[in-house]
Design an enzyme around this catalytic site. Structure first.
Site, PDB file in Angstrom:
ATOM      1  N   HIS A  89      11.362   4.525 -36.174  1.00  0.00           N
ATOM      2  CA  HIS A  89      10.754   5.116 -35.105  1.00  0.00           C
ATOM      3  C   HIS A  89      12.192   5.655 -34.310  1.00  0.00           C
ATOM      4  O   HIS A  89      13.087   5.278 -34.376  1.00  0.00           O
ATOM      5  CB  HIS A  89      10.001   4.116 -34.309  1.00  0.00           C
ATOM      6  CG  HIS A  89      10.728   2.846 -33.717  1.00  0.00           C
ATOM      7  ND1 HIS A  89      10.672   1.683 -34.497  1.00  0.00           N
ATOM      8  CD2 HIS A  89      11.453   2.788 -32.534  1.00  0.00           C
ATOM      9  CE1 HIS A  89      11.233   0.927 -33.516  1.00  0.00           C
ATOM     10  NE2 HIS A  89      11.790   1.351 -32.572  1.00  0.00           N
ATOM     11  N   ARG A 107      11.810   5.974 -23.207  1.00  0.00           N
ATOM     12  CA  ARG A 107      11.470   5.322 -22.098  1.00  0.00           C
ATOM     13  C   ARG A 107      10.577   6.203 -21.189  1.00  0.00           C
ATOM     14  O   ARG A 107      10.864   7.386 -21.052  1.00  0.00           O
ATOM     15  CB  ARG A 107      12.570   5.039 -21.252  1.00  0.00           C
ATOM     16  CG  ARG A 107      13.217   3.820 -21.900  1.00  0.00           C
ATOM     17  CD  ARG A 107      14.659   3.300 -20.967  1.00  0.00           C
ATOM     18  NE  ARG A 107      15.259   2.256 -21.851  1.00  0.00           N
ATOM     19  CZ  ARG A 107      16.039   2.200 -22.577  1.00  0.00           C
ATOM     20  NH1 ARG A 107      16.820   3.244 -22.905  1.00  0.00           N
ATOM     21  NH2 ARG A 107      16.593   1.013 -23.053  1.00  0.00           N
ATOM     22  N   GLU A 117       8.088   5.332 -30.478  1.00  0.00           N
ATOM     23  CA  GLU A 117       8.045   4.029 -29.537  1.00  0.00           C
ATOM     24  C   GLU A 117       8.114   4.478 -27.982  1.00  0.00           C
ATOM     25  O   GLU A 117       9.037   4.821 -27.744  1.00  0.00           O
ATOM     26  CB  GLU A 117       8.933   2.907 -29.888  1.00  0.00           C
ATOM     27  CG  GLU A 117       9.076   1.660 -29.055  1.00  0.00           C
ATOM     28  CD  GLU A 117       9.992   0.825 -29.016  1.00  0.00           C
ATOM     29  OE1 GLU A 117      10.178   0.058 -28.173  1.00  0.00           O
ATOM     30  OE2 GLU A 117      10.607   0.674 -30.406  1.00  0.00           O
ATOM     31  N   HIS A 154      16.136  16.544 -28.743  1.00  0.00           N
ATOM     32  CA  HIS A 154      14.745  16.720 -28.729  1.00  0.00           C
ATOM     33  C   HIS A 154      14.320  15.958 -30.274  1.00  0.00           C
ATOM     34  O   HIS A 154      14.916  15.539 -30.885  1.00  0.00           O
ATOM     35  CB  HIS A 154      14.383  18.369 -29.150  1.00  0.00           C
ATOM     36  CG  HIS A 154      15.092  18.816 -30.021  1.00  0.00           C
ATOM     37  ND1 HIS A 154      16.314  19.437 -30.262  1.00  0.00           N
ATOM     38  CD2 HIS A 154      14.433  19.053 -31.347  1.00  0.00           C
ATOM     39  CE1 HIS A 154      16.589  19.945 -31.578  1.00  0.00           C
ATOM     40  NE2 HIS A 154      15.489  19.672 -32.155  1.00  0.00           N
ATOM     41  N   GLU A 165      10.508  20.280 -30.456  1.00  0.00           N
ATOM     42  CA  GLU A 165      10.620  21.363 -30.867  1.00  0.00           C
ATOM     43  C   GLU A 165       9.408  21.561 -31.850  1.00  0.00           C
ATOM     44  O   GLU A 165       9.007  20.756 -32.788  1.00  0.00           O
ATOM     45  CB  GLU A 165      11.998  21.331 -31.650  1.00  0.00           C
ATOM     46  CG  GLU A 165      12.207  22.832 -32.528  1.00  0.00           C
ATOM     47  CD  GLU A 165      13.442  22.801 -33.209  1.00  0.00           C
ATOM     48  OE1 GLU A 165      13.836  24.051 -33.337  1.00  0.00           O
ATOM     49  OE2 GLU A 165      14.061  21.539 -33.392  1.00  0.00           O
TER      50      GLU A 165
END
Length: 128
Positions: free
Chosen positions: A5, A9, A56, A74, A122
């Site tokens: 993952h 935040r 996450e 990105h 993207e």
């Protein structure tokens, strides 16, 4: 080894979950509150974590926003049609920061959208 993952935040968890599920079509895979640590983790993705890399979303309850910094680039998502994907993001109230079209110095069709916290995603159109 495999990628599991990427953690982002986020300032408002519900807003972020809505964006990734309703605008980008991911599924909320799991969500756990950690009251003693004052944070929540929510995992979203296009498939089960045992087979797919997921995102996450970390929400620290006492932090309403973050500075994105200049190190993160990105997240890339493959789409069938980048033009249609941008139109759908706009229809759903999302932000397209670079309209679909051939990449500079190449022929691959790409576009960029932003999530509610300003993270760039993207879109890379599948090759036909």
């Amino acid at each position: 080894m495999r990628m599991l993952h990427t953690m982002l935040r986020v300032g408002e968890l519900e807003r972020s979950i809505r964006f990734y599920t309703e605008v980008l079509g991911m599924k909320l895979l799991r969500r756990n509150d950690y009251p003693e640590g004052r944070f929540t983790l929510a995992f979203v993705g296009y498939g089960d974590e045992s087979d797919y890399t997921v995102l996450e979303l970390t929400h620290n309850w006492d932090t309403p926003s973050y500075d994105l910094g200049n190190g993160f680039g990105h997240i890339a998502v493959e789409v069938d049609d980048a033009y249609q994907a941008c139109a759908e993001v706009k229809r759903l109230g999302g932000t397209v920061s670079r309209e679909a079209g051939p990449m500079k110095h190449g022929s691959t069709v790409i576009a960029f959208v932003e999530d509610p916290d300003g993270y760039k995603i993207e879109f890379i159109q599948k090759k036909s």
